[in-house]
Design an enzyme around this catalytic site. Structure first.
Site, short mmCIF file in Angstrom:
data_model
loop_
_atom_site.label_atom_id
_atom_site.label_comp_id
_atom_site.label_asym_id
_atom_site.label_seq_id
_atom_site.Cartn_x
_atom_site.Cartn_y
_atom_site.Cartn_z
N ARG A 277 -22.14 -64.97 13.42
CA ARG A 277 -20.95 -64.92 12.56
C ARG A 277 -20.64 -63.45 12.34
O ARG A 277 -21.43 -62.72 11.74
CB ARG A 277 -21.25 -65.61 11.23
CG ARG A 277 -20.18 -65.44 10.16
CD ARG A 277 -20.71 -66.03 8.85
NE ARG A 277 -19.80 -65.91 7.74
CZ ARG A 277 -19.66 -64.82 6.97
NH1 ARG A 277 -20.33 -63.71 7.23
NH2 ARG A 277 -18.83 -64.82 5.95
N ASP A 279 -19.46 -60.82 10.61
CA ASP A 279 -19.11 -60.64 9.19
C ASP A 279 -18.08 -59.52 9.02
O ASP A 279 -18.24 -58.43 9.59
CB ASP A 279 -20.39 -60.29 8.42
CG ASP A 279 -20.13 -60.06 6.96
OD1 ASP A 279 -19.77 -61.02 6.26
OD2 ASP A 279 -20.25 -58.90 6.51
N GLU A 321 -15.44 -63.86 11.15
CA GLU A 321 -15.15 -64.03 9.73
C GLU A 321 -14.07 -63.01 9.39
O GLU A 321 -14.35 -61.87 9.04
CB GLU A 321 -16.39 -63.81 8.86
CG GLU A 321 -16.16 -64.23 7.43
CD GLU A 321 -16.15 -63.10 6.40
OE1 GLU A 321 -15.74 -63.35 5.25
OE2 GLU A 321 -16.53 -61.96 6.74
N HIS A 390 -19.49 -69.63 0.74
CA HIS A 390 -20.30 -68.93 -0.27
C HIS A 390 -19.47 -67.88 -0.98
O HIS A 390 -19.91 -67.31 -1.96
CB HIS A 390 -21.50 -68.27 0.40
CG HIS A 390 -21.10 -67.11 1.25
ND1 HIS A 390 -20.41 -67.26 2.43
CD2 HIS A 390 -21.23 -65.78 1.06
CE1 HIS A 390 -20.15 -66.07 2.93
NE2 HIS A 390 -20.63 -65.15 2.13
N ASP A 391 -18.27 -67.57 -0.45
CA ASP A 391 -17.42 -66.56 -1.06
C ASP A 391 -16.42 -67.21 -2.01
O ASP A 391 -16.25 -68.43 -2.04
CB ASP A 391 -16.67 -65.76 0.02
CG ASP A 391 -17.56 -64.69 0.63
OD1 ASP A 391 -18.45 -64.17 -0.07
OD2 ASP A 391 -17.38 -64.39 1.82
N ARG A 512 -19.83 -65.33 -7.75
CA ARG A 512 -19.91 -66.17 -6.55
C ARG A 512 -21.25 -66.93 -6.54
O ARG A 512 -21.38 -67.94 -5.88
CB ARG A 512 -19.79 -65.31 -5.28
CG ARG A 512 -18.39 -64.74 -5.07
CD ARG A 512 -18.31 -63.85 -3.85
NE ARG A 512 -19.17 -62.68 -3.97
CZ ARG A 512 -19.40 -61.82 -2.98
NH1 ARG A 512 -18.83 -61.99 -1.81
NH2 ARG A 512 -20.19 -60.78 -3.15
C1 GLC Z 1 -18.16 -61.12 4.06
C2 GLC Z 1 -19.15 -62.01 3.34
C3 GLC Z 1 -19.21 -61.61 1.90
C4 GLC Z 1 -19.63 -60.18 1.81
C5 GLC Z 1 -18.76 -59.27 2.69
C6 GLC Z 1 -19.39 -57.94 2.89
O1 GLC Z 1 -16.87 -61.28 3.63
O2 GLC Z 1 -18.78 -63.35 3.50
O3 GLC Z 1 -20.08 -62.44 1.18
O4 GLC Z 1 -19.54 -59.75 0.49
O5 GLC Z 1 -18.56 -59.80 3.98
O6 GLC Z 1 -20.45 -58.00 3.82
#
Ligand code: GLC
Length: 638
Positions: A277, A279, A321, A390-391, A512
């Site tokens: 994933r 990120d 993501e 999770h966000d 969160r």
């Molecule tokens: C992504 C994650 C989030 C995190 C951010 C910084 O958006 O889903 O939880 O705070 O990246 O790594």
């Protein structure tokens, strides 16, 4: 196929020289024919340095040498079944390893639970070694080659992957590639003054450049991490920190950084990881005068990473993501010359937001407008569809979509924040405001799916039933849209917000954590033997997952078409497929709606069968009555 270019021939020869004695070398050389052109084109797009492709081939060769026989066999199978994540039986589950089962070995013991639910894709939230103390839920990685100590070791990770594979479940991990922890070895060396590693980051001696950038940069965490740069005494400079001050953005214009990550990616693939994933991928390239997201080079870089990974470990896929505006999102699955050459999966943030918007406004027309404006995605890719993660939920709703329905975008977003924080008088929800931005008045929302649909506020049995129906409708939309649906841990048991999240000092400022509760195994274990909200949510989702498997029309290569009806609360998702069409009907309101049956059966049938309830659609006097939150998955009679 076009003729190989001289550069491709050179790369092929180099790979052959490096690996000529390896078993299966013909297959490996075929991979460079297949993905070498993507690698070369990506490099030409982004990196002017010469010799970079050769360097990458050497990293790939070393990675390949270390790849186990079992994983090489897996590669062969995946090359023959590249659509594994697009198929209707693909269903994802996302969880923090510790919150789900304590340790990686604990997760292994819970595989039967996942299998029973029908999960085929497990995303374990960040588990590589984070910095001590606050780590943004593990997104501040200190060592990409080590597992967080309390969860286990790299060896445990590899054996978990093997056990998952034996149960037909793939493993996804996060690859945090926009930043590292301020305690990562690269950052430590940069702080010690090593020029090679200073170049891994964006460091400025004074505020001149940071101030210029700040003019157009947004703030991701305005509450607890305002600004995008952090002063560091040892560096004697300002370092770019988009997220928290302890997450240092890495400099992707530096080819050494690219090479480091290719090596990290292949190493993770060699542990048996099937999907990474990517990120916060939208943030990795910076450009003065812009908001420093979605820059075109991001896609060239992803193309390089994917091509290199596919040569070494063709079974590895990427999930982007990119929580970005609808107009920017499709590019992460590839547009133009990058079509089908970047990420295989991308989160459909827009669908997620529109599901919540439809439930709050009891009106699905905006969802239909927004979804219809999306371009089709490459047929080899898939949306990751989800209700929540999770966000927090940010109200990414385009003004122009609102205008098409004479709504004001700003007002509608404000309504959604009020609604889901429970402030609006008509609200059923129980969410929390996350990161209120006084400048933009943006207010994001935290909360579990069950809390947001109102289960926590439902006092009577009827109110709770309605809340559960909402939960099922939201999940049915995500499961029925086509793509890889993701269940976030606990939603299958309708878990409510963890009101006690702030008792962990590192979590106190970040609500969160309210929607990241620990798995209550006593409740999970009683799922089949008790009558409870948890048990009914579980059986509803379980059923949906298993019905989904039997519907070939849900293969992600087929687009969903969305149709409104004469009633604003009722919307149809139509999927046409040679194996048989599927018409999904959703009533997003809490009242019954009667429609002329032609509005639903007008999709070509005289009789329809609802696969979810296993009943024929009752048509009375030419009308169909849809109860509150009705959710139908109709096919021709079976
Ligand atoms: C992504 C994650 C989030 C995190 C951010 C910084 O958006 O889903 O939880 O705070 O990246 O790594």
């Amino acid at each position: 196929m076009s003729l190989p270019t001289p550069q491709l021939v050179e790369l092929r020869d180099r790979l052959e020289k490096n690996l000529g004695d390896e078993p299966g070398i013909e297959g490996i050389l075929a991979r460079i024919e297949r993905w070498g052109p993507d690698l070369i084109a990506g490099i030409e797009d982004v990196y002017p340095e010469s010799g970079l492709a050769e360097r990458i081939i050497d990293i790939v060769s070393n990675g390949l040498r270390a790849r186990s026989h079992t994983l090489r066999m897996r590669d062969r199978i995946r090359l023959l079944t590249p659509d594994w994540f697009q198929r209707p039986d693909a269903v994802g589950y996302a969880a923090y390893a510790d919150r789900f089962a304590g340790t990686l070995n604990g997760v292994r013991e819970r595989i039967p639970y996942l299998s029973e639910l029908g999960v085929t894709y497990l995303h374990l939230m960040p588990l590589l070694e984070p910095r001590p103390g606050e780590s943004d839920g593990g997104y501040a990685v200190m060592d990409y080659r080590k597992v967080r100590e309390d969860l286990g070791t790299m060896r445990d990770l590899a054996s978990l992957a093997e056990a998952l594979h034996e149960s037909d479940i793939t493993l996804t991990l996060d690859l945090v590639l926009n930043h590292v922890a301020a305690e990562h070895e690269w950052a430590v060396k940069a702080r010690a003054g090593d020029p090679k590693y200073r170049d891994y980051f964006y460091i400025y001696p004074d505020r001149e450049m940071p101030d210029q950038y700040e003019r157009t940069l947004p703030e991701v965490f305005p509450d607890f991490a305002p600004g995008n740069f952090t002063w560091d005494d040892d560096l004697n400079g300002w370092v770019w920190t988009t997220f928290n001050s302890f997450q240092w953005d890495v400099n992707w214009t530096n080819p050494d950084v690219l090479c480091e990550y290719i090596d990290i990616i292949i190493n993770l693939a060699n542990q048996g990881v099937d999907c990474l994933r990517l990120d916060a991928i939208a943030f990795i390239v910076k450009r003065m005068g812009t908001n420093c997201t979605n820059q075109p080079e991001v896609h060239g870089i992803t193309q390089i990473l994917r091509a290199a990974a596919h040569i070494a470990a063709p079974s590895l896929i990427f999930k982007a993501e990119a929580i970005v505006a609808p107009d920017d999102l499709v590019a992460y699955l590839g547009r133009g010359r990058h079509a089908g050459r970047v990420s295989d999966i991308a989160y459909h943030n827009s669908l997620m937001v529109q599901i919540w918007s439809a439930l709050a406004s009891r009106d699905a027309r905006l969802l239909a407008v927004a979804m219809s404006r999306f371009q089709d995605i490459p047929t080899t890719t898939a949306w990751a569809t989800y209700v929540r993660c999770h966000d927090d939920i940010g109200w990414a709703i385009a003004n122009e979509d609102c205008e098409a329905l004479a709504l004001n975008g700003f007002e509608h977003r404000r309504f959604l924040s009020d609604f889901y924080s429970g402030a609006h008088p008509a609200s059923f929800a129980d969410g929390l405001v996350f990161q209120e931005n006084p400048q933009t008045l943006d207010r994001r929302i935290s909360g579990t799916a069950a809390s947001l649909v109102g289960l926590g506020r439902g006092h009577t049995a009827a109110e709770r039933r309605l809340a559960l129906d909402r939960l099922m409708l939201a999940y049915a939309m995500a499961m029925g849209f086509g793509g890889l649906p993701l269940i976030y841990m606990g939603d299958e048991l309708a878990l409510l917000n963890d009101d006690d999240f702030a008792s962990v000092p590192e979590h106190a400022d970040d609500n969160r954590w309210a929607h990241r509760p620990a798995m209550p195994w006593d409740i999970a274990d009683a799922r089949a033997t008790t009558v409870s909200d948890a048990a009914s949510a579980y059986s509803g989702l379980h059923r949906m997952v298993h019905v989904r498997r039997s519907l070939e029309s849900l293969h992600a290569s087929v687009p969903t078409r969305i149709y409104t009806t004469s009633h604003p609360s009722v919307v149809c998702f139509v999927r046409r497929h040679p194996a048989g069409d599927l018409v999904q009907v959703y009533n997003v309101s809490d009242v019954s709606v009667a429609l002329d049956s032609a509005e639903i059966l007008g999709h070509g049938w005289t009789l329809a069968y609802d696969r979810l309830s296993e009943r024929y659609l009752p048509v009375v006097d030419g009308h169909v009555t849809l109860p509150p939150y009705a959710t139908l998955w109709l096919t021709e009679p079976v």
